[in-house]
Every structure is written in structure tokens, then in C-alpha cells.
Design an enzyme around this catalytic site. Structure first.
Site, PDB file in Angstrom:
ATOM      1  N   GLU A  62       0.806  -1.210   0.000  1.00  0.00           N
ATOM      2  CA  GLU A  62       0.000   0.000   0.000  1.00  0.00           C
ATOM      3  C   GLU A  62       0.848   1.273   0.000  1.00  0.00           C
ATOM      4  O   GLU A  62       0.432   2.298  -0.555  1.00  0.00           O
ATOM      5  CB  GLU A  62      -0.954   0.014   1.199  1.00  0.00           C
ATOM      6  CG  GLU A  62      -2.082  -1.005   1.112  1.00  0.00           C
ATOM      7  CD  GLU A  62      -1.701  -2.363   1.704  1.00  0.00           C
ATOM      8  OE1 GLU A  62      -2.581  -3.238   1.805  1.00  0.00           O
ATOM      9  OE2 GLU A  62      -0.508  -2.549   2.055  1.00  0.00           O
ATOM     10  N   PHE A 124     -11.955  -7.028  13.857  1.00  0.00           N
ATOM     11  CA  PHE A 124     -10.852  -7.526  13.044  1.00  0.00           C
ATOM     12  C   PHE A 124     -10.450  -6.483  12.006  1.00  0.00           C
ATOM     13  O   PHE A 124     -11.285  -5.976  11.275  1.00  0.00           O
ATOM     14  CB  PHE A 124     -11.246  -8.829  12.361  1.00  0.00           C
ATOM     15  CG  PHE A 124     -10.192  -9.375  11.433  1.00  0.00           C
ATOM     16  CD1 PHE A 124      -8.986  -9.844  11.930  1.00  0.00           C
ATOM     17  CD2 PHE A 124     -10.401  -9.403  10.058  1.00  0.00           C
ATOM     18  CE1 PHE A 124      -8.005 -10.333  11.073  1.00  0.00           C
ATOM     19  CE2 PHE A 124      -9.433  -9.895   9.201  1.00  0.00           C
ATOM     20  CZ  PHE A 124      -8.225 -10.358   9.716  1.00  0.00           C
ATOM     21  N   GLN A 125      -9.189  -6.161  11.953  1.00  0.00           N
ATOM     22  CA  GLN A 125      -8.599  -5.184  11.039  1.00  0.00           C
ATOM     23  C   GLN A 125      -9.228  -3.803  11.164  1.00  0.00           C
ATOM     24  O   GLN A 125      -9.296  -3.037  10.198  1.00  0.00           O
ATOM     25  CB  GLN A 125      -8.653  -5.676   9.589  1.00  0.00           C
ATOM     26  CG  GLN A 125      -7.712  -6.854   9.333  1.00  0.00           C
ATOM     27  CD  GLN A 125      -7.481  -7.153   7.877  1.00  0.00           C
ATOM     28  OE1 GLN A 125      -8.299  -6.824   7.024  1.00  0.00           O
ATOM     29  NE2 GLN A 125      -6.349  -7.783   7.563  1.00  0.00           N
ATOM     30  N   LYS A 174     -17.744  -0.382   5.665  1.00  0.00           N
ATOM     31  CA  LYS A 174     -18.167  -1.401   4.715  1.00  0.00           C
ATOM     32  C   LYS A 174     -19.674  -1.355   4.476  1.00  0.00           C
ATOM     33  O   LYS A 174     -20.137  -1.502   3.338  1.00  0.00           O
ATOM     34  CB  LYS A 174     -17.758  -2.782   5.224  1.00  0.00           C
ATOM     35  CG  LYS A 174     -17.943  -3.893   4.201  1.00  0.00           C
ATOM     36  CD  LYS A 174     -17.324  -5.206   4.676  1.00  0.00           C
ATOM     37  CE  LYS A 174     -17.438  -6.280   3.590  1.00  0.00           C
ATOM     38  NZ  LYS A 174     -16.820  -7.565   4.015  1.00  0.00           N
ATOM     39  N   MET A 491      24.410   8.675   2.818  1.00  0.00           N
ATOM     40  CA  MET A 491      24.408   9.950   3.530  1.00  0.00           C
ATOM     41  C   MET A 491      24.707   9.751   5.008  1.00  0.00           C
ATOM     42  O   MET A 491      25.416  10.554   5.635  1.00  0.00           O
ATOM     43  CB  MET A 491      23.070  10.671   3.351  1.00  0.00           C
ATOM     44  CG  MET A 491      23.078  12.094   3.886  1.00  0.00           C
ATOM     45  SD  MET A 491      24.254  13.190   3.028  1.00  0.00           S
ATOM     46  CE  MET A 491      23.277  13.687   1.618  1.00  0.00           C
TER      47      MET A 491
END
Length: 594
Positions: A62, A124-125, A174, A491
Site C-alpha cells: 500500500e 478484526f482489522q 463497509k 548519507m
């Protein structure tokens, strides 16, 4: 007959929230989306499959979707769109959202959320992505009703792309995606308190023109806001030519004016050119257009350009006088301010005249000629990264889009690439996000498929998001990648060399010369369906670059094995005045002509 048809037309307007979301994006002109499906966003992905107007690019992480949306936005000026599911899918977007916020990149981030009844139950999630991103979004919406989807998405798109651009998050439960609603377009927008700047104040413009005309040592300080505002090149050129003063361009503005313009001193700040840093420090007037006096430019703010009056133009009033007090503040869209200031300055000079700045220009030209960009070869016989970038630049067409990761290679690219067009230079500036480069290049190429896109990346940055090579291969996005492989976190290693007694703690990556090459970037590229090339000798450099430029049917990765001892110069150490800039280690410029 009309009476029988009416119910059918009405029924076509009733759809699920997810269908309405797809339709709204189509109406907003969205043609490309970067994302990854999951349970809470699946209702959206189902009708998306039927869209003939939107191409979805399935990423491998993502974060890649977010950076790809940034790259897309930076070359088109339109908001990039990324999509993720709830929980870890949404939190994986956070780095890209924060990056877009720091660099004022327009982005619409759409996330699925658990059903509205499950919010707050540790379902969940479930993750409070609105709360998690609150400090670095321009605005955010949590939508739990299907009828709110279309108006909120339209508002989000408007907010992201107007004023000072930035990321806007839309989190949709949802059940809101699954519920029914009536699609109405265009929807009524309800944005109390969101006001765009009006036309620039004429009195302030006149004051600015007067101050510039009276200046002995004026400098124009050009920032990335000029790119974000889509300022016309001819308008900016007219203003610069009228004032006739030298100008500096911040890291995000290197492409707003041609590199070869005779007044262009290039980048100021910590790793800026001696001429840019010296000119700002000695200026009596600084005209700041769309920049924010960040620490990488100013060094210690109390020692920055202490003799200069400041004219500060920005679309965001919060930036004016935040770090450096503005003597002449001008709030406005740069697309309006730049031509208006040019007209006002022309009229003032015609009526009142101006100070002769020829001596100032000669002084700056002397500094430029005395301290040009350059490098000293290391003793290990390996390629010099500056040399690689110079050869890449020579072989590139004028319309090439350049993207970088973050670190030494980014600074070398800033010094040694030649820019001739706006919106041809993409990198992570404010956040300094390693891993930005590959997905951002992917987004830029998706937006501009007919233009070459070269990513200059470091071996450290490249390993953070190189799984998106699979995305590029499978979606026919043939970017080209130059890995400046010094087998280290370059760096960080440079700072360890200069400030930590050459104690190289955890900076060796084992990717290049004299190691087992873990990973072997050529083999890795081939495993992803890309072309892998390697260059270790100067005599092969141009041939390898030519091979890469000739391949346009798949991604190309070129592993350039370079010296770990090469360093970025000039440099201003952290915490000191810009007057203490060194053009090489232990060597400081002589400012005044002897």
C-alpha cells in the site's frame, strides 16, 4: 410512453454506495487508481471491475500505492488516487500520506473501514485511520452512510486540489459501501470555513514593487509552490527578466526554470551551491515565492540572511512569518501573484526608476565562476556517482522525467541534472522518505506513458519498495532505474565520516563491489521480469546507458557500482550558519573579492 420510462430512469440512479463511489470518481475525471483490495474495501472493488473509465493498478504494498499517487499528481497537477483496505492496509498508507502533506502534493486516499457498528470495538482489522493521520492530512472524512459518499468524495477532491494542495483521507465503512443510495451529480458541497485566498492585495503588490526597485542586492527565492500552483512558465520568466536579479530554486523547484538560465544559482541550503547560499546570505531583499524557509535552506534561522528584507508570497497564510518575519506579506495564489507582481514592478520602474544592480550581478557571477559544481575522484578506482549522473543527463531527452530516492544520490542528481521543463523533477523533500522513488516513478510513467522516466535511486532506498518492479512489469510501465550502488547507507555514512570519527556503525549494505552482492540487483530485476544491467567501468558507462535507453517494452534496472567514499559537497553542517558553508572538506569560500 414517457410515463412508463420515468421509473426506469429513476431506478438507474439508485445504486450501492460502492457503485456511487466509482461513478463519482468517474465524474471527477479520475482515470487511474493505485491500490490493493481487502475485506473492508471489497464492495468498492466489485463495481470498479466494470468501469471503462478508470484503470486500477494493483500494487504490491500500500505504501507503493501512495507514492505512485504522489508521482502521478506531481506530473499532472491533478490529485493522485490511492485505495487500501482497513487496518494494516490503511496504516501502510500513512508514510505516503505524511510525505504528500510535507510536500503539498494533492492526493485522495480512500480506505475501507469495518462496518459502522464495529467501529470502536477492536473489530478484526479495525484501525482509527482518521485519528492516526489527523496531524498530516489537509482534511479527513469518516463516512458511515451511503448517501454521504458522493458529496464527501467531491468535497475531498476539491480540498485536495485547491488552495495549498495536500492529501485528503476518505474512510468509508463497509456497510456504507453496501447500502443503497440515490446518485445525484453534481452534489452540493458543504464546506463551512474552507475559504480560498482572494486576489492578491494591490497595496502589498505596490509595496513589494517599491522594495524590489530600491534594492541593491535582491535575490529571488523560488519554491515548490510555483510547481504546485501551475504557474505559467512565461509568467515566471517575465517576472525574473523584469527584476533581473539572481534567483535560487529549492530542492522541489529545480525544474521551475531552465537550469541554464544565466541568473539561475540553483539550490540553496545545506547541500546547495556556494553561489546560492552566498547570494542569500548577502542579499538586502529576498523575494520568496512559494517557499517556507525550512531548516535545510536557512541553517540556523537567526543567522540566515540577516541584512535582508523579506517579501514572502504564499497561498497558505500560516507559512508567512512562521520562521522568518515577512516585511511584505502577500497571501495569494502564485498563479495570480506572479503576473500581477510583474505588472506592478514594470509600472513602478517605468514611473520611478530603480537602483542599478549590475555590480551585484557581477559579484554573484564571480562567486559562480570561482566555485562551480565539481568533484574529486576517490582513490579506489570505482565509478564516481557524480560522473554516472552526468552521463545519464547527457544521454536523456529534454522531456525526460527524473525521480530520485533520498540521500546522497538525490543531492548529486540535484546538482548534476539539467532541467528545461517544469514538472520533470520528482523527489521526497520535506519528509525525506526512503523508498519513495520507485513507486513515484511508476505513478509518473502511468500518467505520462509516452515520456521517458528515469529513477535515480540508492541501493538502500531501492530495497525498501523494489517489489513494485512486479507492478511495473505486469502493467506495462517501463520505467528505467539507475541504482547508485555504493553498498551503504551513503548519507548516513558521510555523516559518520565527518562527525563520528569514521565509525561506520550499521551502514554497510553488502550490495556492491567486493561483497557477495546481497541482493544481486541484476538477478533481482530479472526475477521481476525486468531487464537487469550492471556497469562497473567508466569505459562501459555510455554503452550501458544507451542499452537502457533503447529498451522500452519493460522496466530496466542498471546497477552502477560506485565508490562508497564519494561525498556530497558543498555542505553546511547542522547547527551552524550558512556563512560556514564548505565547498570541499575543510575548504571554505572567500566571499569578498580581494
Amino acid at each position: 410512453m414517457a410515463r412508463d420510462d420515468a421509473p426506469a430512469r429513476q431506478d438507474q440512479r439508485v445504486m450501492t454506495g460502492a457503485q456511487a463511489l466509482v461513478r463519482a470518481l468517474e465524474e471527477l475525471g479520475v482515470s487511474d487508481i493505485f491500490g490493493m483490495p481487502g475485506g473492508a474495501i471489497l464492495p468498492f472493488y466489485d463495481p470498479l471491475l466494470a468501469s471503462t473509465k478508470i484503470r486500477h493498478v494493483l500494487v504490491r504494498h500500500e505504501q507503493g500505492a501512495g507514492h505512485a499517487a504522489e508521482g502521478y499528481a506531481m506530473v499532472t497537477g491533478r490529485p493522485g488516487v490511492c485505495v487500501a483496505t482497513s487496518g494494516p492496509g490503511a496504516t501502510n498508507l500513512i508514510t505516503a500520506i505524511g510525505d504528500a502533506h510535507m510536500d503539498s502534493v494533492p492526493m485522495l486516499a480512500i480506505t475501507g473501514q469495518v462496518g459502522s457498528r464495529g467501529i470502536g470495538t477492536d473489530a478484526f482489522q479495525e484501525a482509527d485511520i482518521v485519528g492516526a493521520t489527523m496531524p498530516f492530512v489537509k482534511h479527513s472524512f469518516l463516512i458511515t452512510r451511503p448517501e454521504d459518499i458522493v458529496p464527501r468524495v467531491a468535497e475531498a477532491f476539491h480540498i485536495a486540489s485547491t488552495g495549498r494542495p495536500g492529501p485528503v483521507l476518505v474512510d468509508i465503512s463497509k456497510d456504507a459501501q453496501e447500502g443503497l443510495t440515490e446518485f445525484v451529480w453534481p452534489p452540493a458541497r458543504d464546506l463551512p470555513g474552507y475559504r480560498l485566498p482572494s486576489k492578491p492585495n494591490q497595496r502589498r503588490l505596490a509595496q513589494a514593487a517599491e522594495v524590489i526597485a530600491a534594492a541593491d542586492r535582491p535575490v529571488l527565492y523560488l519554491g515548490g509552490g510555483l510547481n504546485r500552483a501551475q504557474v505559467a512558465s512565461e509568467d515566471l520568466t517575465e517576472l525574473i527578466d523584469l527584476i533581473g536579479a539572481p534567483f535560487v530554486t529549492t530542492l522541489t523547484a529545480l525544474d521551475v526554470m531552465p537550469s541554464e538560465h544565466p541568473l539561475n544559482l540553483r539550490m540553496p541550503g545545506m547541500h546547495g551551491t556556494v553561489a546560492a547560499v552566498g547570494a542569500l546570505q548577502r542579499a538586502d531583499v529576498i523575494v520568496c515565492l512559494g517557499a517556507r524557509f525550512d531548516d535545510r535552506v536557512t541553517g540556523r534561522p537567526d543567522t540566515f540572511a540577516t541584512k535582508a528584507s523579506v517579501i514572502h508570497v504564499d497561498v497558505d497564510p500560516a507559512e508567512i512569518s512562521k520562521i522568518r518575519t515577512a516585511d511584505v506579506p502577500i497571501v495569494g495564489d502564485l498563479a495570480d501573484v506572479v503576473p500581477a507582481l510583474a505588472a506592478e514592478f514594470h509600472d513602478h520602474v517605468t514611473a520611478e526608476g530603480r537602483v542599478d544592480i549590475a555590480p551585484w550581478r557581477r559579484e554573484v557571477e564571480r562567486i559562480q565562476a570561482t566555485y562551480p559544481a565539481g568533484w574529486t575522484d576517490t582513490d579506489d578506482g570505482l565509478l564516481q556517482p557524480q560522473e554516472v549522473i552526468t552521463h545519464l543527463d547527457r544521454a536523456a531527452s529534454e522531456d525526460t522525467i527524473w525521480v530520485t530516492g533520498v540521500g546522497q544520490h538525490q543531492m548529486w542528481a540535484a546538482h548534476y541534472l539539467t532541467f528545461r521543463r517544469p514538472h520533470t523533477w520528482l523527489n521526497s523533500a520535506g519528509a525525506g522518505t526512503m523508498g519513495y522513488g520507485l513507486p513515484a516513478a511508476m505513478g509518473a510513467k502511468e500518467a505520462c506513458p509516452d515520456r521517458p522516466v528515469w529513477l535515480i535511486d540508492g541501493d538502500g532506498c531501492f530495497q525498501m519498495t523494489n517489489q513494485e518492479l512486479a507492478t511495473c512489469t505486469l502493467n506495462n510501465i517501463p520505467i528505467k532505474v539507475a541504482v547508485i550502488n555504493n553498498s551503504s547507507l551513503g548519507m548516513v555514512r558521510q555523516w559518520q565520516t565527518l562527525f563520528y570519527g569514521q565509525r561506520y556503525s550499521n551502514t554497510d549494505l553488502h550490495t556492491g563491489a567486493g561483497t557477495a552482492r546481497v541482493p544481486d540487483f541484476v538477478k533481482m530485476a530479472e526475477a521481476y521480469g525486468a531487464v537487469g544491467l550492471r556497469c562497473e567501468r567508466l569505459e562501459d558507462l555510455d554503452d550501458v546507458i544507451a542499452q537502457a535507453n533503447a529498451i522500452n517494452d519493460r522496466p530496466v534496472v542498471v546497477d552502477f557500482i560506485v565508490s562508497a567514499d564519494a561525498q556530497v559537497w558543498p555542505m553546511v553542517a547542522a547547527g551552524v550558519s550558512n556563512d560556514e558553508i564548505q565547498h570541499a572538506r575543510g575548504m571554505s569560500p572567500v566571499w569578498e573579492e580581494e
